[in-house]
Design a protein around this motif. Structure first.
Motif, PDB file in Angstrom:
ATOM      1  N   ASP A  78      13.910  -8.626  -0.800  1.00  0.00           N
ATOM      2  CA  ASP A  78      13.421  -7.391  -1.394  1.00  0.00           C
ATOM      3  C   ASP A  78      12.535  -6.679  -0.387  1.00  0.00           C
ATOM      4  O   ASP A  78      12.056  -7.282   0.590  1.00  0.00           O
ATOM      5  N   THR A  79      12.309  -5.403  -0.604  1.00  0.00           N
ATOM      6  CA  THR A  79      11.407  -4.621   0.243  1.00  0.00           C
ATOM      7  C   THR A  79      10.526  -3.746  -0.633  1.00  0.00           C
ATOM      8  O   THR A  79      10.861  -3.437  -1.790  1.00  0.00           O
ATOM      9  N   LEU A  80       9.402  -3.342  -0.070  1.00  0.00           N
ATOM     10  CA  LEU A  80       8.466  -2.468  -0.769  1.00  0.00           C
ATOM     11  C   LEU A  80       7.751  -1.613   0.266  1.00  0.00           C
ATOM     12  O   LEU A  80       7.303  -2.124   1.293  1.00  0.00           O
ATOM     13  N   ASP A  81       7.631  -0.321  -0.001  1.00  0.00           N
ATOM     14  CA  ASP A  81       6.895   0.586   0.872  1.00  0.00           C
ATOM     15  C   ASP A  81       5.556   0.930   0.225  1.00  0.00           C
ATOM     16  O   ASP A  81       5.509   1.317  -0.949  1.00  0.00           O
ATOM     17  N   LEU A  82       4.482   0.797   0.994  1.00  0.00           N
ATOM     18  CA  LEU A  82       3.161   1.185   0.528  1.00  0.00           C
ATOM     19  C   LEU A  82       2.733   2.462   1.233  1.00  0.00           C
ATOM     20  O   LEU A  82       2.883   2.583   2.447  1.00  0.00           O
ATOM     21  N   THR A  83       2.193   3.405   0.477  1.00  0.00           N
ATOM     22  CA  THR A  83       1.664   4.626   1.073  1.00  0.00           C
ATOM     23  C   THR A  83       0.212   4.389   1.479  1.00  0.00           C
ATOM     24  O   THR A  83      -0.450   3.476   0.971  1.00  0.00           O
ATOM     25  N   PRO A  84      -0.316   5.218   2.380  1.00  0.00           N
ATOM     26  CA  PRO A  84      -1.743   5.097   2.703  1.00  0.00           C
ATOM     27  C   PRO A  84      -2.630   5.200   1.470  1.00  0.00           C
ATOM     28  O   PRO A  84      -3.662   4.521   1.376  1.00  0.00           O
ATOM     29  N   GLU A  85      -2.231   6.026   0.506  1.00  0.00           N
ATOM     30  CA  GLU A  85      -3.040   6.206  -0.706  1.00  0.00           C
ATOM     31  C   GLU A  85      -3.058   4.947  -1.564  1.00  0.00           C
ATOM     32  O   GLU A  85      -4.040   4.687  -2.267  1.00  0.00           O
ATOM     33  N   ASP A  86      -1.983   4.172  -1.529  1.00  0.00           N
ATOM     34  CA  ASP A  86      -1.901   2.954  -2.344  1.00  0.00           C
ATOM     35  C   ASP A  86      -3.031   1.980  -2.044  1.00  0.00           C
ATOM     36  O   ASP A  86      -3.483   1.243  -2.928  1.00  0.00           O
ATOM     37  N   LYS A  87      -3.476   1.948  -0.803  1.00  0.00           N
ATOM     38  CA  LYS A  87      -4.425   0.914  -0.369  1.00  0.00           C
ATOM     39  C   LYS A  87      -5.718   1.504   0.196  1.00  0.00           C
ATOM     40  O   LYS A  87      -6.514   0.777   0.792  1.00  0.00           O
ATOM     41  N   ASP A  88      -5.960   2.775  -0.034  1.00  0.00           N
ATOM     42  CA  ASP A  88      -7.137   3.451   0.510  1.00  0.00           C
ATOM     43  C   ASP A  88      -8.380   3.077  -0.295  1.00  0.00           C
ATOM     44  O   ASP A  88      -8.602   3.573  -1.403  1.00  0.00           O
ATOM     45  N   GLY A  89      -9.189   2.176   0.251  1.00  0.00           N
ATOM     46  CA  GLY A  89     -10.409   1.766  -0.421  1.00  0.00           C
ATOM     47  C   GLY A  89     -10.197   0.929  -1.656  1.00  0.00           C
ATOM     48  O   GLY A  89     -11.103   0.782  -2.487  1.00  0.00           O
ATOM     49  N   LYS A  90      -8.999   0.346  -1.800  1.00  0.00           N
ATOM     50  CA  LYS A  90      -8.703  -0.476  -2.976  1.00  0.00           C
ATOM     51  C   LYS A  90      -7.646  -1.507  -2.612  1.00  0.00           C
ATOM     52  O   LYS A  90      -6.882  -1.350  -1.653  1.00  0.00           O
ATOM     53  N   LEU A  91      -7.623  -2.568  -3.392  1.00  0.00           N
ATOM     54  CA  LEU A  91      -6.645  -3.635  -3.201  1.00  0.00           C
ATOM     55  C   LEU A  91      -5.350  -3.266  -3.905  1.00  0.00           C
ATOM     56  O   LEU A  91      -5.343  -2.997  -5.113  1.00  0.00           O
ATOM     57  N   LYS A  92      -4.267  -3.264  -3.142  1.00  0.00           N
ATOM     58  CA  LYS A  92      -2.942  -2.983  -3.692  1.00  0.00           C
ATOM     59  C   LYS A  92      -2.153  -4.288  -3.754  1.00  0.00           C
ATOM     60  O   LYS A  92      -1.849  -4.896  -2.725  1.00  0.00           O
ATOM     61  N   LEU A  93      -1.836  -4.716  -4.956  1.00  0.00           N
ATOM     62  CA  LEU A  93      -1.046  -5.933  -5.140  1.00  0.00           C
ATOM     63  C   LEU A  93       0.401  -5.649  -4.739  1.00  0.00           C
ATOM     64  O   LEU A  93       1.032  -4.735  -5.279  1.00  0.00           O
ATOM     65  N   PHE A  94       0.938  -6.447  -3.786  1.00  0.00           N
ATOM     66  CA  PHE A  94       2.333  -6.221  -3.399  1.00  0.00           C
ATOM     67  C   PHE A  94       3.215  -7.460  -3.546  1.00  0.00           C
ATOM     68  O   PHE A  94       4.432  -7.346  -3.550  1.00  0.00           O
ATOM     69  N   LEU A  95       2.634  -8.629  -3.685  1.00  0.00           N
ATOM     70  CA  LEU A  95       3.376  -9.840  -4.027  1.00  0.00           C
ATOM     71  C   LEU A  95       2.560 -10.604  -5.058  1.00  0.00           C
ATOM     72  O   LEU A  95       1.337 -10.745  -4.913  1.00  0.00           O
ATOM     73  N   SER A  96       3.216 -11.103  -6.100  1.00  0.00           N
ATOM     74  CA  SER A  96       2.479 -11.795  -7.157  1.00  0.00           C
ATOM     75  C   SER A  96       3.370 -12.836  -7.825  1.00  0.00           C
ATOM     76  O   SER A  96       4.594 -12.814  -7.694  1.00  0.00           O
ATOM     77  N   ARG A  97       2.730 -13.709  -8.566  1.00  0.00           N
ATOM     78  CA  ARG A  97       3.458 -14.744  -9.299  1.00  0.00           C
ATOM     79  C   ARG A  97       4.353 -14.156 -10.387  1.00  0.00           C
ATOM     80  O   ARG A  97       5.373 -14.713 -10.734  1.00  0.00           O
ATOM     81  N   ASP A  98       3.929 -12.999 -10.955  1.00  0.00           N
ATOM     82  CA  ASP A  98       4.609 -12.476 -12.143  1.00  0.00           C
ATOM     83  C   ASP A  98       5.192 -11.075 -11.966  1.00  0.00           C
ATOM     84  O   ASP A  98       5.730 -10.503 -12.914  1.00  0.00           O
ATOM     85  N   GLY A  99       5.084 -10.501 -10.761  1.00  0.00           N
ATOM     86  CA  GLY A  99       5.680  -9.191 -10.519  1.00  0.00           C
ATOM     87  C   GLY A  99       4.963  -8.037 -11.198  1.00  0.00           C
ATOM     88  O   GLY A  99       5.536  -6.956 -11.362  1.00  0.00           O
TER      89      GLY A  99
END
Length: 247
Positions: free
Chosen positions: A143-164
């Protein structure tokens, strides 16, 4: 809820893995720094951290890469920091992931794949990371996922997890994995539950974690639960691994 001073994890629970102590590899077309034992680099003090087994900081020359090779029962992702990375595998998948993108492969019962830098002019830089699975010999997937700069700007962006959850890719490992950038007066608070540990890998820039200064390439093992405050970012980008303790 703000993390109280009493709940903050003390520095005594931190173990720093300094950038300049990683295993260094230079093959010309590939320059890599290994946080944990990998390939010909062996360090009995740094085999793995909980389910986190490999963190390789790779620079791949234009037009070069890894030819077809096998994997089994490993959870593998590439976090692309610069340039682009082309993937092909025995499941029939093919993709090019660019800066800000993540490709994830659950090797399961077995898969072969290749990774190349398709550019003829620009190096690619990526973090290649392996985790131990919590279930073995299942069908492989990609699988693939694209993160934008805004997704992670000053915050934690979850991109892999146990439950999706929260739009993340589901990983077959006891881990939740976040990306963030931090700059100036931005602060991020995060609570690590009892029975969990965490690892922070700095991809670039610098930041402080409960007063502990980290710079590019550093890794920080957090060996108990409690609160952390990430602050004082200077062009900082990092990955946070929340890992269920295996002990």
């Amino acid at each position: 809820m703000a993390i109280s001073t009493q709940n903050r994890i003390p520095k005594e629970a931190f173990t720093l893995r300094p950038s300049n102590e990683r295993g260094m590899v230079d093959l010309g077309w590939l320059k890599s720094a290994h946080s944990f034992s990998f390939g010909q680099y062996f360090d009995p003090e740094h085999i793995q951290f909980e389910s986190l087994r490999v963190i390789n900081d790779d620079f791949i020359q234009s037009g070069k890469g890894f030819p077809q090779h096998p994997h089994k029962n490993a959870e593998i992702f590439s976090y692309v920091l610069k340039g682009q990375l082309e993937h092909k595998d025995s499941m029939g998948n093919g993709s090019v992931v660019k800066s800000g993108g993540i490709q994830y492969m659950s090797a399961g019962s077995g898969v072969t794949h290749s990774e190349f830098n398709p550019s003829q002019s620009e190096d690619v830089r990526l973090l290649q990371i392996w985790l131990l699975p919590n279930v073995e010999n299942e069908s492989p997937l990609y699988d693939t996922l694209d993160l934008t700069p805004e997704d992670k700007d000053g915050k934690l962006k979850l991109f892999l997890s146990r439950d999706g959850r929260e739009g993340s890719m589901r990983i077959k490992s006891d881990a939740d994995i976040y990306a963030a950038t931090l700059q100036g007066n931005q602060n991020i608070e995060y609570n690590i539950f009892d029975g969990h540990k965490a690892w922070i890998q700095v991809a670039r820039g610098s930041l402080r974690v409960n007063g502990q200064t980290l710079t590019a390439g550093d890794g920080l093992a957090i060996n108990k639960g409690g609160g952390i405050v990430l602050s004082n970012g200077q062009d900082s980008e990092f990955i946070l691994f929340d890992l269920e303790s295996r002990h």
